[in-house]
Design an enzyme around this catalytic site. Sequence first.
Site, PDB file in Angstrom:
ATOM      1  N   ASP A   8       0.329   7.217   5.674  1.00  0.00           N
ATOM      2  CA  ASP A   8      -0.617   6.332   5.012  1.00  0.00           C
ATOM      3  C   ASP A   8      -1.993   6.695   5.583  1.00  0.00           C
ATOM      4  OD1 ASP A   8      -1.568   4.054   3.519  1.00  0.00           O
ATOM      5  OD2 ASP A   8      -1.690   2.994   5.438  1.00  0.00           O
ATOM      6  N   ARG A   9      -3.057   6.328   4.885  1.00  0.00           N
ATOM      7  CA  ARG A   9      -4.393   6.699   5.367  1.00  0.00           C
ATOM      8  C   ARG A   9      -5.020   5.573   6.178  1.00  0.00           C
ATOM      9  NH1 ARG A   9      -9.389   7.245   1.406  1.00  0.00           N
ATOM     10  NH2 ARG A   9      -9.767   5.205   2.298  1.00  0.00           N
ATOM     11  N   ASP A  10      -5.426   4.504   5.506  1.00  0.00           N
ATOM     12  CA  ASP A  10      -6.156   3.415   6.155  1.00  0.00           C
ATOM     13  C   ASP A  10      -5.277   2.690   7.168  1.00  0.00           C
ATOM     14  OD1 ASP A  10      -8.369   3.979   4.516  1.00  0.00           O
ATOM     15  OD2 ASP A  10      -7.627   2.648   2.943  1.00  0.00           O
ATOM     16  N   ASP A  19     -14.940  -3.656  13.183  1.00  0.00           N
ATOM     17  CA  ASP A  19     -16.354  -4.030  13.291  1.00  0.00           C
ATOM     18  C   ASP A  19     -17.256  -3.013  12.603  1.00  0.00           C
ATOM     19  OD1 ASP A  19     -15.671  -6.268  14.742  1.00  0.00           O
ATOM     20  OD2 ASP A  19     -15.979  -5.311  16.687  1.00  0.00           O
ATOM     21  N   ASN A  55      -2.418   3.950  -1.058  1.00  0.00           N
ATOM     22  CA  ASN A  55      -2.828   3.047  -2.134  1.00  0.00           C
ATOM     23  C   ASN A  55      -4.342   2.901  -2.039  1.00  0.00           C
ATOM     24  OD1 ASN A  55      -0.186   2.540  -2.928  1.00  0.00           O
ATOM     25  ND2 ASN A  55      -0.037   0.597  -1.842  1.00  0.00           N
ATOM     26  N   GLN A  56      -5.028   3.106  -3.146  1.00  0.00           N
ATOM     27  CA  GLN A  56      -6.482   2.962  -3.169  1.00  0.00           C
ATOM     28  C   GLN A  56      -6.898   2.080  -4.343  1.00  0.00           C
ATOM     29  OE1 GLN A  56      -8.712   3.941  -0.824  1.00  0.00           O
ATOM     30  NE2 GLN A  56      -6.919   4.502   0.396  1.00  0.00           N
ATOM     31  N   HIS A  95      -4.616   2.383  -8.886  1.00  0.00           N
ATOM     32  CA  HIS A  95      -4.493   1.186  -9.712  1.00  0.00           C
ATOM     33  C   HIS A  95      -4.730  -0.106  -8.927  1.00  0.00           C
ATOM     34  CE1 HIS A  95      -1.897   4.340 -11.600  1.00  0.00           C
ATOM     35  NE2 HIS A  95      -2.802   4.093 -12.537  1.00  0.00           N
ATOM     36  N   ARG A 104       2.286   2.828  -7.044  1.00  0.00           N
ATOM     37  CA  ARG A 104       1.780   2.046  -5.909  1.00  0.00           C
ATOM     38  C   ARG A 104       2.900   1.717  -4.926  1.00  0.00           C
ATOM     39  NH1 ARG A 104      -2.829  -0.348  -4.757  1.00  0.00           N
ATOM     40  NH2 ARG A 104      -2.810  -2.055  -3.285  1.00  0.00           N
ATOM     41  N   LYS A 105       2.656   2.016  -3.638  1.00  0.00           N
ATOM     42  CA  LYS A 105       3.606   1.599  -2.621  1.00  0.00           C
ATOM     43  C   LYS A 105       3.671   0.072  -2.642  1.00  0.00           C
ATOM     44  CE  LYS A 105       1.185   3.781   0.430  1.00  0.00           C
ATOM     45  NZ  LYS A 105       0.609   4.185   1.706  1.00  0.00           N
TER      46      LYS A 105
END
Length: 177
Positions: A8-10, A19, A55-56, A95, A104-105
Amino acid sequence: MKKAVFLDRDGVINEVLTDRVKFVNRPDQLYFLPGAPEAIHLLNDIFDYVFVVTNQGGVGLGYMKEEQLQKIHVHMIEELAKSQAVVDEVVYCPHKPKAGCVCRKPNSKLIEDLAEKYDVDVASSYMVGDTDTDIIAGKKAGTKTVFIGKDDPLADAVFPDLLGAAKWMIEQDIAEM
């Protein structure tokens, strides 16, 4: 067949909800989490592929255009390369969170499509994420799963960061040889 790590990215590779940055909507908002480039470099030495599966929903919600997301991913890949870390491909669901799409996961289509395209043995591969949706997607696809955070009862392993997870996955892979 090949082995891969699906990331996963984020929250796994880069900061989110910190912050410094809430969400990554521009390349200059991408800050690597400590040890993430090193972890990816270590994984490159053992696994055939390292992929990003993300997911974006910000695209579908109108916070950024798809072209902007692609610029973020190009920037991420270029910055990782400075640490000799390689991401072989980035795939994403653009989406809205409740759009009901198949990509989408927690659905596993993104992982399954990459596995088919690159001839990856999912049973010898890992999905690494920081949410239950990542872990469920990995389970549905047939991968082993690693949770980045404090606790996840569904995951095969839990680590506070990607570097610790990478070292463990490498140990597991060597033990299976």
